[in-house]
Every structure is written in C-alpha cells, then in structure tokens.
Design an enzyme around this catalytic site. Structure first.
Site, PDB file in Angstrom:
ATOM      1  N   ASP A   1      -7.803   5.033   6.870  1.00  0.00           N
ATOM      2  CA  ASP A   1      -7.586   3.611   6.574  1.00  0.00           C
ATOM      3  C   ASP A   1      -8.055   2.735   7.735  1.00  0.00           C
ATOM      4  O   ASP A   1      -8.741   1.736   7.534  1.00  0.00           O
ATOM      5  CB  ASP A   1      -6.094   3.342   6.309  1.00  0.00           C
ATOM      6  CG  ASP A   1      -5.632   3.898   4.965  1.00  0.00           C
ATOM      7  OD1 ASP A   1      -6.473   4.139   4.082  1.00  0.00           O
ATOM      8  OD2 ASP A   1      -4.406   4.078   4.804  1.00  0.00           O
TER       9      ASP A   1
ATOM     10  N   HIS B   1       2.759  11.452   2.676  1.00  0.00           N
ATOM     11  CA  HIS B   1       1.804  12.355   2.037  1.00  0.00           C
ATOM     12  C   HIS B   1       2.284  13.796   2.149  1.00  0.00           C
ATOM     13  O   HIS B   1       1.516  14.731   1.952  1.00  0.00           O
ATOM     14  CB  HIS B   1       0.429  12.250   2.692  1.00  0.00           C
ATOM     15  CG  HIS B   1      -0.035  10.839   2.884  1.00  0.00           C
ATOM     16  ND1 HIS B   1       0.203  10.148   4.041  1.00  0.00           N
ATOM     17  CD2 HIS B   1      -0.690  10.011   2.053  1.00  0.00           C
ATOM     18  CE1 HIS B   1      -0.313   8.928   3.914  1.00  0.00           C
ATOM     19  NE2 HIS B   1      -0.849   8.812   2.731  1.00  0.00           N
TER      20      HIS B   1
ATOM     21  N   LYS C   1      -2.078   0.433   7.142  1.00  0.00           N
ATOM     22  CA  LYS C   1      -1.131   1.469   7.549  1.00  0.00           C
ATOM     23  C   LYS C   1      -1.846   2.412   8.517  1.00  0.00           C
ATOM     24  O   LYS C   1      -3.029   2.735   8.324  1.00  0.00           O
ATOM     25  CB  LYS C   1      -0.617   2.252   6.331  1.00  0.00           C
ATOM     26  CG  LYS C   1       0.145   1.358   5.333  1.00  0.00           C
ATOM     27  CD  LYS C   1       1.018   2.131   4.352  1.00  0.00           C
ATOM     28  CE  LYS C   1       0.309   3.151   3.502  1.00  0.00           C
ATOM     29  NZ  LYS C   1      -0.750   2.601   2.630  1.00  0.00           N
TER      30      LYS C   1
ATOM     31  N   GLY D   1      -4.587   4.894   0.273  1.00  0.00           N
ATOM     32  CA  GLY D   1      -4.644   5.896  -0.773  1.00  0.00           C
ATOM     33  C   GLY D   1      -3.636   5.599  -1.876  1.00  0.00           C
ATOM     34  O   GLY D   1      -2.603   4.982  -1.642  1.00  0.00           O
ATOM     35  N   SER D   2      -3.923   6.056  -3.090  1.00  0.00           N
ATOM     36  CA  SER D   2      -2.969   5.900  -4.195  1.00  0.00           C
ATOM     37  C   SER D   2      -1.864   6.949  -4.078  1.00  0.00           C
ATOM     38  O   SER D   2      -1.927   7.866  -3.258  1.00  0.00           O
ATOM     39  CB  SER D   2      -3.699   6.047  -5.532  1.00  0.00           C
ATOM     40  OG  SER D   2      -4.573   4.949  -5.725  1.00  0.00           O
ATOM     41  N   GLY D   3      -0.851   6.806  -4.926  1.00  0.00           N
ATOM     42  CA  GLY D   3       0.273   7.741  -4.924  1.00  0.00           C
ATOM     43  C   GLY D   3       1.530   7.154  -4.312  1.00  0.00           C
ATOM     44  O   GLY D   3       2.550   7.828  -4.232  1.00  0.00           O
ATOM     45  N   HIS D   4       1.426   5.878  -3.871  1.00  0.00           N
ATOM     46  CA  HIS D   4       2.581   5.243  -3.228  1.00  0.00           C
ATOM     47  C   HIS D   4       3.115   4.070  -4.047  1.00  0.00           C
ATOM     48  O   HIS D   4       3.805   3.206  -3.519  1.00  0.00           O
ATOM     49  CB  HIS D   4       2.189   4.754  -1.832  1.00  0.00           C
ATOM     50  CG  HIS D   4       1.538   5.784  -0.987  1.00  0.00           C
ATOM     51  ND1 HIS D   4       2.176   6.955  -0.658  1.00  0.00           N
ATOM     52  CD2 HIS D   4       0.303   5.844  -0.412  1.00  0.00           C
ATOM     53  CE1 HIS D   4       1.358   7.698   0.086  1.00  0.00           C
ATOM     54  NE2 HIS D   4       0.213   7.052   0.251  1.00  0.00           N
TER      55      HIS D   4
END
Lengths: 330, 330
Positions: free
Chosen positions: B109, B218, B104, B53-56
C-alpha cells in the site's frame, strides 16, 4: 465452537449491559429485568415496543431511539421474555398516548405479549398489537402457528416508529405497522447451524457441502436441504419465493440480511444479484439495506426481505431515525 | 468452508458492484477499475481518499460519503490496489483543493499510494499523505516495516473527513489525520483463522481450544498463541496493551471491532468489560463504537481501539457524516 463469552449463563445479561455501556445517555436497563428502554420518550407520543428471545442482535434493542423503538424486552437466548417483564416495559414506555406492541409470530412471544398487554390495559394503559409473520418459507413451524416473524420486523419497527414520531395516534401507528406486515416477505438460507452459548455445539447438523433453504432464525427447518449453491443461485431462489408471495408491482425496499457469522462482503455479493433480478422483473428498488439486522447467533447465511412500497411507506421509511443499529438522516 | 460467493475470481468485482447497487445515487465505480468514489464531491473541498486490499469490509468503500471519504481504491483480497488505479482515484476525487491519502502501513500500500501520489502531483494535483500504524501488538510483520495499520484507520477517516467537510485546507486535514495517528492504538485477537475465497481453507491453523493474541487483519502472527480465554480476559489483555501504548489521561473514544464472523452480541460482551476497565483506570469514554468496522473476511475475533481525545478531536468525531457503514447526525 469458540465464542467471546464468559459464563454462558451470563450471556444475555452481559450483552445487554454492554449495549447500555455503549449508549449510556440514550438507553437504560430497567432494574432486575432484561428490558432496555429509551431514557427519554417524548410526552404524548405513542410508544412502540418490541422484544423476543435473545440471539438476534441487533434485534431488538439496537433499534431503540428516536424514530424507531421506545422499549425492547429480551428473553434468554431463543426464549420469550416473560409477561411480567413485557408489562414493566409497557408501563415504563407509555407516555400517555398508548403503546403498540410489535410481536414476532412465535407462540411464546404472542402469548406473553398478549398477557402483558391485557395486564397493562387493566392499569389503564391503551395497548394495541401487531404480529409480524413475514417468513414465506413455511406455514407452521417448531415454535409457530402460521408463518414465522423474521427480518421484515425491522421494516415494521421503522415505519411504526416514524408514524409515532410524526404524532400519529395509536390507531394510525398500528395501521402503518400492519400495512408493512401486509406487504412484506422474507426467506432465508443457512450455510451453517447456529451454536447456542449454553449448548456450545451446532443446533442442527449440516454437512460440509450442504445448505438449508428456508431456514428459521432459531434454526427451525426450512423447505429443502440441498448441495452447496452459488450466491447467485441462492439469491434467485430466495428472492423468487418472496416475490411470488408479495407480488410487488412498482417500487420496493429490500434487505439482504446477514445471519450473524456472514461477512459483509458476501452480503454485497448477494445484493448484486438481488438488484439485478429485481431489474429483470421490471421492479425499481427505492432503498436497499445490506447488513446484520436480524441474526441467528453465529449462523452463516442470509435472508432476503422485500417490501412492496406505496407513497406513505416511502415517507415513513425516509423519516429520520437515530438508533445504535440504524440511522436515517433528514 | 462454505461462502456466499460465485466464482472466487469474481469475489471483489461482484462485492463492489453489490455496494454500488445498494447506494447507486451516492457511489459510482470508475470504469475498468476497483475504485469507488462519491458521485458528488463539493468543489473546493479537500478530498480524503484511502484504499487497500479487499477482505476488510466495510473498509474502505463503506466510509464513502459526506464527512468521511471521497474515494476508496480496492485491491484483490489482501492485495494492494495498483498505483495506476490509485492515481485514477486521486484524479477523479480532486476538487481543486488537493487530496489526502490515508494509507494503512503495509509495504504494498505504501509503495503504490506513494507512487500514485507522485504521478498525480506531476499532473498538478496537490497531494499529502498519512500512514496509519495503530496496531500495538508487534513491530514489523509479514507485510509491514514498523507497526501495522488496522482499525484505528476508521477514526482517521472520520476526523480527516470532518476537517475537510468543514473547509480545512490540505495542511489542516493532514494535521488532523496525523493527530489521530499519534493518539490511537489497537490490538486484536483471533478465535479462528480467516478463509480466503481463492484458497477456501484456513490461512493459519488454530486449534479448537486455541486463540491468537495480537493477530493482524490478514492473519499475520500475533504475540502469543494461548488456550481459550474468557471474553473479559481477552478484553483486559487487549485493552491493557493499548492503554500502555497510548497512555490516555482523560476522555477516550473506543471501538470494539468484529473481525467479520463474530456476532454483535459477543462484541457487546467485550464492550461491557472494556468500559468497566476504563472506568477502573479513571478514564471517561466519550464515545463507544461496537460493530464490524475493519474485518478480516470471516475471521472470528475482535480488536479493541482506544483514541486519546482532545477538544478538537471530539468536535471532528461529532461532525455529521453520512456513509453506508457510519452515520453521525448533527
């Protein structure tokens, strides 16, 4: 505002020790000062040093290393280092070929670095200096006569450091630094105020739907307080002001710089529009940096820096550098 | 919460385009996907790919380049990339020697990467995979069976990428990656919640004097919500938990990682205490990284990662790498 700190009075001391602890083989702290210097400076190389108030990390000590800075003098948060400590830095970094002082244009910094330079020259160290004043937002400001020195300083560090690393003499290093200063501009915007460790509350008030265009890196006033704008609108506003000042015609190098509390993802969103706009203007981006280079503690926001390039500046920007905050490979 | 964004629905798209705009000669986006890949992957090299996921950010696309990743598949914020897009990445990155998937440990995922790997194998691409589960805080979590995968993943990228760059075959690259996973631990703490672009308000509530120990990237629950602690107390708490799990005896590599909204200066303050504590435990730090490596949007806080080293891991960590977020020189 919560911070990862201990006693606010130890903020700068502990931060500097934490930098040395991360790079103990490359960087040392001069005892009883807030000056960090490279452990090994090649004999006969012009030394390039800088410094200023803390709170702008990785500026300046993050740029210590081959191809960039030899010394970085820190002050307390947003406070100039003392002339005595700057002089200690100059003496420690001189490797027989003289020392260039890269000063951001704030009254305290200019005064203390100039005094330190004069003291060092009395000790037979050859000293030259340049003053960076790249912030196109305002003439004169809270701590400044003329324009403020902000993120364009990092291009000065890179170019002057490269010229010194290539064996340039003090005059050549000074000239390269000045060439950056003559061709670079920056403007910033804040979504939130920074919070100093000692005060623990915002330096200035900004409403939940307000931003400030043209902000300084210590929270000095900008040119306009306005309602929230989109990333593209902010990029257009900042870039246009910088382009109007710098007036580049061919290739440029750019920095989308975070103010300390801005996620990298948002900086990339700004960079997307910046590069689109430069293309619309018929300009070609030779190199684009995105990240936290010149921060204002935990401020949210960004600045845009544009450097008008020539062949020599491109060569010097491409020259290898190896520092905690910036690495350029051959 | 103000952000430098345009339409929240375009957040990931525009961020990815902004990354490509910063590195157009090195990175390209596969049309109609959220997958970024290296423009040139040497023929006959094992490909190392990751995603999530994005945001990292800079995870994962910031680690694309020689010596680290060949492909990075992004999903929407905090959402796994689809199996189809992961398969497209695998196919695009295979250079004839197979592809290692670094996953991860989040259920979405793991499921999508496994499915993608099976689809790619049906197309005659050799695929291996490792699952990173370095977060020592909790067993099982909101999106996870077993431990969560967090910042230790960056050491996996570095080591696996180095082994592939040195010509290791798929089995050797997988084994090197697994060796990191078997010897690394991480734990984080949040001072504030992250704010997703779509929601625009905190993901979880944390009082003005509260912090959460053991937070996930998250915003998944940690092990304790407690009153504000000093940087040293937080460092001790996190490092002790990681050391109790990893049980290193000689040399270690460490990361003090920012969560996205934390100034670098505060991370150095944490690093100061971390290195002091490791010294007290008789451990020697061979390399210390400090910065934003695995973030949680604009969360304030940090994580501490400790990797127990052996000679092979040191060699692979020291191997050259050239990526937007991490450069290691020869």
């Amino acid at each position: 505002m919560k911070k990862l700190i201990n006693d606010p009075a130890d903020y700068v001391d502990e931060m500097l020790d934490g930098m040395v602890a991360a790079h103990p083989d490359e960087i040392r702290r001069i005892d009883t000062t807030k000056v960090l210097v490279r452990r090994e400076i090649p004999e006969g190389k012009v030394a390039v040093v800088s410094g200023g108030g803390s709170g702008h990390e990785p500026t300046h000590a993050g740029y210590l290393g081959p191809g960039m800075l030899d010394g970085a003098a820190a002050g307390e948060v947003f406070t100039s280092p003392t002339a005595n400590e700057v002089q200690e830095m100059i003496d420690a970094c001189d490797a027989g070929a003289g020392v260039l002082l890269v000063i951001k244009n704030y009254e305290g910094d200019v005064m203390n670095f100039e005094t330190a330079g004069e003291m060092a020259e009395m000790g037979d160290v050859e000293v030259a200096q340049v003053v960076v004043n790249d912030d196109v937002a305002v003439e004169d400001s809270t701590y400044t006569s003329g324009r403020r020195g902000v993120c364009g300083t990092i291009f000065v560090h890179k170019v002057a450091g490269a010229m010194a690393d290539r064996g340039g003499d003090l005059e050549a290093v000074e000239r390269a630094a000045q060439r950056v200063i003559d061709n670079v501009g920056t403007m910033g915007a804040a979504l939130t105020s920074c919070v100093t460790p000692e005060k623990g509350s915002p330096t200035f008030d900004l409403g939940e739907d307000e931003i400030e265009i043209g902000i300084g890196i210590h929270g000095e006033p900008g040119v306009e307080r306005t309602g929230m704008m989109s990333a593209d609108e902010i990029a257009d506003r900042l870039a246009t002001a910088v382009l109007d000042d710098v007036e580049p015609e061919g290739e440029v190098a750019t920095i989308v710089n975070g103010m300390g509390g801005t996620p990298l993802s948002e900086l990339y969103i700004v960079n997307r529009r910046l590069q689109e706009l430069l293309g619309e203007r018929g300009l070609e981006t030779w190199d684009a940096w995105v990240g936290d280079y010149m921060t204002s503690l935990d401020m949210r926001g960004c600045s845009i820096t544009i450097l008008d390039l020539d062949d020599e500046l491109k060569e010097l920007l491409a020259h290898e550098a190896d520092t905690p905050a910036l690495t350029v490979r051959d």
